[in-house]
Write a protein that holds these residues in place. Structure first.
Motif, PDB file in Angstrom:
ATOM      1  N   LYS A   1       0.858  -1.186   0.000  1.00 20.76           N
ATOM      2  CA  LYS A   1       0.000   0.000   0.000  1.00 20.76           C
ATOM      3  C   LYS A   1       0.893   1.235   0.000  1.00 20.76           C
ATOM      4  O   LYS A   1       1.711   1.418   0.909  1.00 20.76           O
TER       5      LYS A   1
ATOM      6  N   GLY B   1      -0.917   8.125  -1.851  1.00 26.14           N
ATOM      7  CA  GLY B   1      -0.733   9.073  -2.934  1.00 26.14           C
ATOM      8  C   GLY B   1       0.298  10.131  -2.557  1.00 26.14           C
ATOM      9  O   GLY B   1       1.098  10.568  -3.393  1.00 26.14           O
TER      10      GLY B   1
ATOM     11  N   GLY C   1      -4.678   8.103  -3.326  1.00 21.43           N
ATOM     12  CA  GLY C   1      -4.922   9.279  -4.171  1.00 21.43           C
ATOM     13  C   GLY C   1      -4.923  10.586  -3.394  1.00 21.43           C
ATOM     14  O   GLY C   1      -5.302  11.630  -3.919  1.00 21.43           O
ATOM     15  N   GLY C   2      -4.467  10.513  -2.146  1.00 23.19           N
ATOM     16  CA  GLY C   2      -4.539  11.677  -1.257  1.00 23.19           C
ATOM     17  C   GLY C   2      -3.759  12.896  -1.730  1.00 23.19           C
ATOM     18  O   GLY C   2      -4.022  14.015  -1.290  1.00 23.19           O
TER      19      GLY C   2
ATOM     20  N   ARG D   1      -9.190  13.818  -1.733  1.00 22.29           N
ATOM     21  CA  ARG D   1      -9.760  12.899  -0.736  1.00 22.29           C
ATOM     22  C   ARG D   1     -11.247  13.167  -0.645  1.00 22.29           C
ATOM     23  O   ARG D   1     -11.666  14.329  -0.663  1.00 22.29           O
ATOM     24  N   GLY D   2     -12.014  12.111  -0.469  1.00 20.72           N
ATOM     25  CA  GLY D   2     -13.461  12.251  -0.395  1.00 20.72           C
ATOM     26  C   GLY D   2     -13.901  13.217   0.683  1.00 20.72           C
ATOM     27  O   GLY D   2     -14.807  14.038   0.476  1.00 20.72           O
TER      28      GLY D   2
ATOM     29  N   ASP E   1     -15.930  10.949  -3.177  1.00 18.52           N
ATOM     30  CA  ASP E   1     -15.135   9.720  -3.083  1.00 18.52           C
ATOM     31  C   ASP E   1     -14.783   9.191  -4.471  1.00 18.52           C
ATOM     32  O   ASP E   1     -13.669   8.695  -4.692  1.00 18.52           O
TER      33      ASP E   1
ATOM     34  N   GLY F   1     -11.931  10.982  -5.676  1.00 20.97           N
ATOM     35  CA  GLY F   1     -10.717  10.448  -5.037  1.00 20.97           C
ATOM     36  C   GLY F   1     -10.242   9.175  -5.718  1.00 20.97           C
ATOM     37  O   GLY F   1      -9.042   9.000  -5.977  1.00 20.97           O
ATOM     38  N   MET F   2     -11.183   8.309  -6.047  1.00 18.57           N
ATOM     39  CA  MET F   2     -10.798   7.051  -6.711  1.00 18.57           C
ATOM     40  C   MET F   2     -10.183   7.335  -8.078  1.00 18.57           C
ATOM     41  O   MET F   2      -9.230   6.665  -8.487  1.00 18.57           O
TER      42      MET F   2
ATOM     43  N   MET G   1     -11.328  -0.004  -4.228  1.00 20.24           N
ATOM     44  CA  MET G   1     -12.205  -1.153  -4.457  1.00 20.24           C
ATOM     45  C   MET G   1     -13.433  -0.744  -5.289  1.00 20.24           C
ATOM     46  O   MET G   1     -14.327  -1.548  -5.514  1.00 20.24           O
TER      47      MET G   1
ATOM     48  N   ASN H   1     -15.770   1.413  -4.523  1.00 19.41           N
ATOM     49  CA  ASN H   1     -16.935   1.852  -3.746  1.00 19.41           C
ATOM     50  C   ASN H   1     -16.608   3.094  -2.946  1.00 19.41           C
ATOM     51  O   ASN H   1     -15.551   3.154  -2.293  1.00 19.41           O
TER      52      ASN H   1
ATOM     53  N   PHE I   1     -14.937   4.177   1.276  1.00 21.63           N
ATOM     54  CA  PHE I   1     -13.821   3.337   1.690  1.00 21.63           C
ATOM     55  C   PHE I   1     -12.512   4.052   1.380  1.00 21.63           C
ATOM     56  O   PHE I   1     -12.509   5.096   0.729  1.00 21.63           O
TER      57      PHE I   1
ATOM     58  N   THR J   1      -8.137   3.508   0.373  1.00 21.94           N
ATOM     59  CA  THR J   1      -7.246   2.567  -0.311  1.00 21.94           C
ATOM     60  C   THR J   1      -6.529   1.658   0.688  1.00 21.94           C
ATOM     61  O   THR J   1      -6.028   0.613   0.302  1.00 21.94           O
TER      62      THR J   1
ATOM     63  N   SER K   1      -8.987  -1.056   0.815  1.00 24.18           N
ATOM     64  CA  SER K   1      -8.954  -1.719  -0.494  1.00 24.18           C
ATOM     65  C   SER K   1      -7.728  -2.629  -0.599  1.00 24.18           C
ATOM     66  O   SER K   1      -7.810  -3.735  -1.137  1.00 24.18           O
TER      67      SER K   1
HETATM   68  N1  UDP Z   1     -11.722   6.056  -2.202  1.00 27.83           N
HETATM   69  C1  UDP Z   1     -12.978   5.510  -2.170  1.00 27.83           C
HETATM   70  N2  UDP Z   1     -13.103   4.142  -2.234  1.00 27.83           N
HETATM   71  C2  UDP Z   1     -12.052   3.304  -2.313  1.00 27.83           C
HETATM   72  C3  UDP Z   1     -10.759   3.882  -2.286  1.00 27.83           C
HETATM   73  C4  UDP Z   1     -10.612   5.258  -2.236  1.00 27.83           C
HETATM   74  O1  UDP Z   1     -13.991   6.213  -2.118  1.00 27.83           O
HETATM   75  O2  UDP Z   1     -12.234   2.085  -2.389  1.00 27.83           O
HETATM   76  C5  UDP Z   1     -11.581   7.521  -2.255  1.00 27.83           C
HETATM   77  C6  UDP Z   1     -11.713   8.206  -0.910  1.00 27.83           C
HETATM   78  O3  UDP Z   1     -12.431   9.398  -1.093  1.00 27.83           O
HETATM   79  C7  UDP Z   1     -10.273   8.530  -0.568  1.00 27.83           C
HETATM   80  C8  UDP Z   1      -9.662   8.803  -1.918  1.00 27.83           C
HETATM   81  O4  UDP Z   1     -10.310   7.882  -2.769  1.00 27.83           O
HETATM   82  O5  UDP Z   1     -10.181   9.660   0.268  1.00 27.83           O
HETATM   83  C9  UDP Z   1      -8.158   8.645  -1.998  1.00 27.83           C
HETATM   84  O6  UDP Z   1      -7.772   7.450  -1.365  1.00 27.83           O
HETATM   85  P1  UDP Z   1      -6.970   7.443   0.036  1.00 27.83           P
HETATM   86  O7  UDP Z   1      -7.450   8.572   0.895  1.00 27.83           O
HETATM   87  O8  UDP Z   1      -7.076   6.079   0.593  1.00 27.83           O
HETATM   88  O9  UDP Z   1      -5.511   7.740  -0.477  1.00 27.83           O
HETATM   89  P2  UDP Z   1      -4.136   7.882   0.349  1.00 27.83           P
HETATM   90  O10 UDP Z   1      -4.430   8.576   1.641  1.00 27.83           O
HETATM   91  O11 UDP Z   1      -3.645   6.503   0.589  1.00 27.83           O
HETATM   92  O12 UDP Z   1      -3.250   8.643  -0.579  1.00 27.83           O
END
Ligand code: UDP
Length: 244
Positions: A15, A18, A59-60, A64-65, A79, A82-83, A140, A142, A145, A147, A150
Motif C-alpha cells: 500500500k 498518494g 490518491g490523497g 480525498r473524499g 469519493d 478520489g478514486m 475497491m 466503492n 472506503f 485505499t 482496499s
Molecule cells: N476512495 C474511495 N473508495 C475506495 C478507495 C478510495 O472512495 O475504495 C476515495 C476516498 O475518497 C479517498 C480517496 O479515494 O479519500 C483517496 O484514497 P486514500 O485517501 O485512501 O488515499 P491515500 O491517503 O492513501 O493517498
C-alpha cells in the motif's frame, strides 16, 4: 511458508499513499523524481527477489473524499473523484516502473477500458504468476472506503502472505505514542492486532485493521521513503513493525 513470518513472502501487496508520490520540492501533485526513485526500487526488487508484487496506490495527493464533503460536494461523488485520482497515480507509477524494464498491469476497480484493465481477481493472480507487477487503481470501486481497506481486501482476495503499509511521514513503524510529539515513544518490533486497537495506535484506518485481523493477514508498517527501505521490506528483513 509460515504466514506472518518475515522470511521473503512470495506474494505481497504494497500500500503506497498518494502523498508518497508528491514532495515538498515540487508544486505538482506528482513529483516525477520521487516516482522514478520508487519505481527503480520496485523494479530492482522484482528482478532480484522471488516476489509476486501487487501495489495499491492511494490518491490523497490529488483528492480525498472528505475534502470535498467539507466543501459541500456530495460524499459519494467526492469519493469517486478520489478514486479517479488513484488512477492518475497508478498510470504515473506504471510508466516509471515499465521504463525500468519491469512489466506491469494496471487493474482498475472502475471500468475504463481505454486506459486500464478491469479488476478481475483471477486475472490479477495470473499476471502475478507471469511476473508482472499488478497496480490496483480506483481502490475497491466503492465510495466511503479508503485505499488502505482496499489494499487489505485485495490482499485477502489474491491470497497474499502479507500487506506492506509504506509510510511517507518519516515514522518507521508503530510506536507506543506519536514519536513526533513524545520523545519517549518506543517503536514496537511486533504488535498484536488486539493491542493496536485497544491502545488506539493509528497506522491505518480501523476498517482495514479489523479486516486484516479477521482474515489473519499480517501487516508490515515501514518507512517507504527511507533509502533502501522498500527493498528491505520486500526482502523480508526485520524492519518496521509487524502487526499480526
Ligand atoms: N476512495 C474511495 N473508495 C475506495 C478507495 C478510495 O472512495 O475504495 C476515495 C476516498 O475518497 C479517498 C480517496 O479515494 O479519500 C483517496 O484514497 P486514500 O485517501 O485512501 O488515499 P491515500 O491517503 O492513501 O493517498
Amino acid at each position: 511458508m509460515v504466514v506472518g513470518s518475515r522470511s521473503p513472502a512470495r506474494r505481497l501487496v504494497l500500500k503506497m499513499s498518494g502523498e508518497a508520490l508528491a514532495s515538498s520540492s515540487s508544486e505538482e501533485a506528482i513529483d516525477a523524481a520521487v516516482v522514478e526513485r520508487l519505481a527503480g526500487d520496485i523494479a530492482a526488487a522484482c528482478e532480484e527477489l522471488p516476489l509476486e508484487l501487487a501495489i495499491m496506490v492511494g490518491g490523497g495527493n490529488i483528492w480525498r473524499g472528505t475534502t470535498g464533503e467539507g466543501q459541500g460536494i456530495d460524499r459519494a461523488t467526492s469519493d469517486t473523484m478520489g478514486m479517479l485520482g488513484t488512477v492518475i497515480n497508478a498510470l504515473a507509477l506504471q510508466d516509471a516502473v515499465e521504463r525500468r524494464g519491469q512489466p506491469t498491469r494496471v487493474l482498475s476497480a472502475i471500468h475504463m477500458a481505454e486506459v486500464a484493465e478491469p479488476y478481475i481477481r483471477r486475472r490479477a493472480i495470473r499476471h502475478l504468476e507471469k511476473g508482472r507487477v499488478v497496480i490496483f487503481a480506483a481502490g475497491m470501486g466503492n465510495p466511503y472506503f479508503t485505499t488502505d481497506t482496499s489494499a487489505a481486501l485485495r490482499a485477502a482476495e489474491i491470497e497474499a502472505q502479507m500487506l506492506l503499509k509504506g509510510t511517507h511521514s518519516g515514522v518507521d513503524g508503530v510506536y507506543s505514542a506519536d514519536p513526533k510529539l513524545d520523545a519517549s515513544a518506543q517503536r514496537f518490533d511486533e504488535v498484536a492486532f488486539m493491542d493496536l486497537v485497544s491502545r488506539d495506535l493509528r497506522v491505518m484506518d480501523l476498517t482495514a485493521i479489523t479486516f486484516c485481523r479477521d482474515n489473519q493477514l499480517p501487516i508490515l508498517v515501514f518507512d517507504l521513503m527511507g533509502p533502501g527501505m522498500l527493498r528491505r521490506a520486500l526482502a523480508g528483513e526485520e524492519i518496521g513493525t509487524l502487526i499480526r
